[in-house]
Design an enzyme around this catalytic site. Sequence first.
Site, mmCIF file in Angstrom:
data_model
loop_
_atom_site.group_PDB
_atom_site.id
_atom_site.type_symbol
_atom_site.label_atom_id
_atom_site.label_comp_id
_atom_site.label_asym_id
_atom_site.label_seq_id
_atom_site.Cartn_x
_atom_site.Cartn_y
_atom_site.Cartn_z
ATOM 1 C CD1 TRP A 21 -2.653 1.641 0.375
ATOM 2 C CD2 TRP A 21 -1.992 2.015 2.483
ATOM 3 N NE1 TRP A 21 -3.352 2.728 0.857
ATOM 4 C CE2 TRP A 21 -2.965 2.978 2.142
ATOM 5 C CE3 TRP A 21 -1.423 2.049 3.764
ATOM 6 C CZ2 TRP A 21 -3.380 3.975 3.038
ATOM 7 C CZ3 TRP A 21 -1.839 3.022 4.653
ATOM 8 C CH2 TRP A 21 -2.806 3.982 4.291
ATOM 9 C CE1 TYR A 54 -4.384 -1.060 -0.465
ATOM 10 C CE2 TYR A 54 -2.627 -2.688 -0.506
ATOM 11 C CZ TYR A 54 -3.685 -2.073 0.151
ATOM 12 O OH TYR A 54 -4.028 -2.486 1.410
ATOM 13 C CB SER A 154 -10.207 -5.928 4.995
ATOM 14 O OG SER A 154 -9.371 -4.909 5.506
ATOM 15 C CB SER A 210 -1.495 0.839 9.528
ATOM 16 O OG SER A 210 -1.796 1.126 8.183
ATOM 17 C CG LEU A 212 5.951 0.566 11.963
ATOM 18 C CD1 LEU A 212 7.186 0.693 11.075
ATOM 19 C CD2 LEU A 212 6.372 0.417 13.431
ATOM 20 C CE LYS A 220 9.982 8.230 7.943
ATOM 21 N NZ LYS A 220 10.051 7.082 7.002
ATOM 22 N NE ARG A 230 2.795 5.138 4.034
ATOM 23 C CZ ARG A 230 2.349 3.926 4.381
ATOM 24 N NH1 ARG A 230 1.317 3.822 5.212
ATOM 25 N NH2 ARG A 230 2.924 2.840 3.904
ATOM 26 C CD GLU A 295 14.763 0.495 11.926
ATOM 27 O OE1 GLU A 295 15.196 1.196 10.993
ATOM 28 O OE2 GLU A 295 14.149 0.980 12.905
ATOM 29 C CG ASN A 296 10.500 -2.322 9.699
ATOM 30 O OD1 ASN A 296 11.069 -1.571 10.501
ATOM 31 N ND2 ASN A 296 9.759 -1.864 8.715
HETATM 32 N N1 LIG Z 1 -6.901 -3.760 4.670
HETATM 33 C C1 LIG Z 1 -6.697 -2.473 4.678
HETATM 34 O O1 LIG Z 1 -7.628 -1.673 4.622
HETATM 35 C C2 LIG Z 1 -5.277 -1.955 4.767
HETATM 36 C C3 LIG Z 1 -5.034 -0.602 5.052
HETATM 37 C C4 LIG Z 1 -3.723 -0.179 5.146
HETATM 38 C C5 LIG Z 1 -2.680 -1.071 4.943
HETATM 39 N N2 LIG Z 1 -2.947 -2.388 4.645
HETATM 40 C C6 LIG Z 1 -1.863 -3.372 4.406
HETATM 41 O O2 LIG Z 1 -0.900 -3.329 5.450
HETATM 42 C C7 LIG Z 1 0.384 -3.024 4.921
HETATM 43 C C8 LIG Z 1 1.185 -2.234 5.919
HETATM 44 O O3 LIG Z 1 0.501 -1.007 6.218
HETATM 45 P P1 LIG Z 1 1.332 0.336 6.283
HETATM 46 O O4 LIG Z 1 2.162 0.489 5.051
HETATM 47 O O5 LIG Z 1 0.398 1.417 6.658
HETATM 48 O O6 LIG Z 1 2.328 -0.033 7.512
HETATM 49 P P2 LIG Z 1 3.096 0.900 8.532
HETATM 50 O O7 LIG Z 1 4.142 0.044 9.120
HETATM 51 O O8 LIG Z 1 2.163 1.573 9.466
HETATM 52 O O9 LIG Z 1 3.770 2.041 7.618
HETATM 53 C C9 LIG Z 1 4.749 1.694 6.683
HETATM 54 C C10 LIG Z 1 5.545 2.949 6.273
HETATM 55 O O10 LIG Z 1 6.259 3.466 7.412
HETATM 56 C C11 LIG Z 1 7.569 3.853 6.994
HETATM 57 N N3 LIG Z 1 8.517 2.929 7.645
HETATM 58 C C12 LIG Z 1 8.408 1.558 7.754
HETATM 59 N N4 LIG Z 1 9.445 1.062 8.446
HETATM 60 C C13 LIG Z 1 10.218 2.116 8.784
HETATM 61 C C14 LIG Z 1 11.423 2.225 9.522
HETATM 62 N N5 LIG Z 1 12.026 1.166 10.045
HETATM 63 N N6 LIG Z 1 11.960 3.468 9.684
HETATM 64 C C15 LIG Z 1 11.352 4.562 9.176
HETATM 65 N N7 LIG Z 1 10.206 4.527 8.459
HETATM 66 C C16 LIG Z 1 9.634 3.299 8.279
HETATM 67 C C17 LIG Z 1 7.601 3.710 5.476
HETATM 68 O O11 LIG Z 1 7.103 4.930 4.890
HETATM 69 P P3 LIG Z 1 8.038 6.128 4.396
HETATM 70 O O12 LIG Z 1 9.453 5.634 4.279
HETATM 71 O O13 LIG Z 1 7.460 6.537 3.091
HETATM 72 O O14 LIG Z 1 7.877 7.199 5.415
HETATM 73 C C18 LIG Z 1 6.595 2.610 5.248
HETATM 74 O O15 LIG Z 1 6.071 2.591 3.952
HETATM 75 C C19 LIG Z 1 0.065 -2.303 3.592
HETATM 76 O O16 LIG Z 1 1.123 -2.344 2.681
HETATM 77 C C20 LIG Z 1 -1.123 -3.090 3.117
HETATM 78 O O17 LIG Z 1 -0.695 -4.300 2.530
HETATM 79 C C21 LIG Z 1 -4.228 -2.834 4.574
#
Ligand SMILES: NC(=O)c1ccc[n+]([C@@H]2O[C@H](COP(=O)([O-])OP(=O)(O)OC[C@H]3O[C@@H](n4cnc5c(N)ncnc54)[C@H](OP(=O)(O)O)[C@@H]3O)[C@@H](O)[C@H]2O)c1
Length: 327
Positions: A21, A54, A154, A210, A212, A220, A230, A295-296
């Site tokens: 996403w 997406y 979902s 999500s 994080l 950050k 983001r 890292e993660n």
């Molecule tokens: N079902 C649903 O409605 C729904 C909704 C949302 C998400 N999802 C799913 O869940 C997945 C994860 O959600 P999310 O992307 O929102 O997860 P998240 O972990 O909350 O955010 C991920 C973002 O945080 C930043 N990040 C991640 N690790 C980092 C680190 N170690 N240090 C610094 N920045 C870091 C990056 O963005 P930047 O580097 O750009 O800042 C990364 O793209 C999605 O890809 C999708 O598959 C589903």
Amino acid sequence: MKYRHLGRTGIQVSELSLGSWITFNNQVDVDAAVEIMAAAYEAGVNFFDNAEAYARGQSEEVMGAALKKLGWRRGSYLVTTKIYWGLNDGINEKNTLNRKRLIEAISGSLERLQLDYVDVLYCHRPDRNTPILETVWAMHNIIEWGQAMYWGTSEWSAAEIVQAIEIAERHHLHGPVVEQPVYNLFERQRFSGEYVRFYTEYGYGSTTFSPLSSGLLTGKYNAGIPQDSRAGTTKMDWLQASVTDKNNLAKVQALESIAKELDCSLAQLSLAWCLKNPFVSSVITGASRVEQVHENMQASEIAPKITPELLERIDKVFGVHLEEDGD
Ligand SMILES: NC(=O)c1ccc[n+]([C@@H]2O[C@H](COP(=O)([O-])OP(=O)(O)OC[C@H]3O[C@@H](n4cnc5c(N)ncnc54)[C@H](OP(=O)(O)O)[C@@H]3O)[C@@H](O)[C@H]2O)c1
């Protein structure tokens, strides 16, 4: 990497997984996707999440092209996608789980992903204008036709999930087996409240998203919005309010001392906190660059170090004890 059963199914998923996403096609092209997915796979990730909506289908295209380049054995990984919002504005084509749309949509997703089947097909949101029976039948057929192995929900309400499970049981159809809800230190109420009975009574799986809070929990945003983050990218106005909110930032800063004690980053601590919940099948992570994946993925090693005492301290930072005690 540790693996957990996807609810009561026979499938095991890596406790940390990777989704696309916002990142795929926007921040991450095919070559970067190859690098990011390879790093996750090498760390033991076997579950990759996507959705039709997406990047309006292009996130599936990027993942499909990356998978082709990576050439992994199909049995060694799972790909999931989600349907609801649609790609066109036609009356029967958006915000719907009607039979016609679901059956047309899965073919489109498989074409973009260059796959014969997905492992889990989620209904990305509930559709209150289509009878749940119609949706359950269509999802059952998609499984029978071999286009998906399992299906899930979902952000459906508890009542809607129970209805779908019971309809499927009554008609001997394939019912949903997994929910994909939001779950992180800021947003935990539904997962830890309304949904708990699915995990205990029905053995429903959960792939949480999500973790994080879109990066807020990495720290950050403590000194403003970095341009390459983001919230710094275009069309992300909706996110800017929460990542600059003073109360939210104070909580993130208060978490830092606990992360220091555990000798880990805020991202690792926040992911590890999600892993502590036994009802989580997999925490879906997101990453815009490969270093974040490295890292993660280490969060798995931090989780066992979070003691009940530390969990309580974390709860205090987020005001959970106050809400529950009614203080
Ligand atoms: N079902 C649903 O409605 C729904 C909704 C949302 C998400 N999802 C799913 O869940 C997945 C994860 O959600 P999310 O992307 O929102 O997860 P998240 O972990 O909350 O955010 C991920 C973002 O945080 C930043 N990040 C991640 N690790 C980092 C680190 N170690 N240090 C610094 N920045 C870091 C990056 O963005 P930047 O580097 O750009 O800042 C990364 O793209 C999605 O890809 C999708 O598959 C589903």
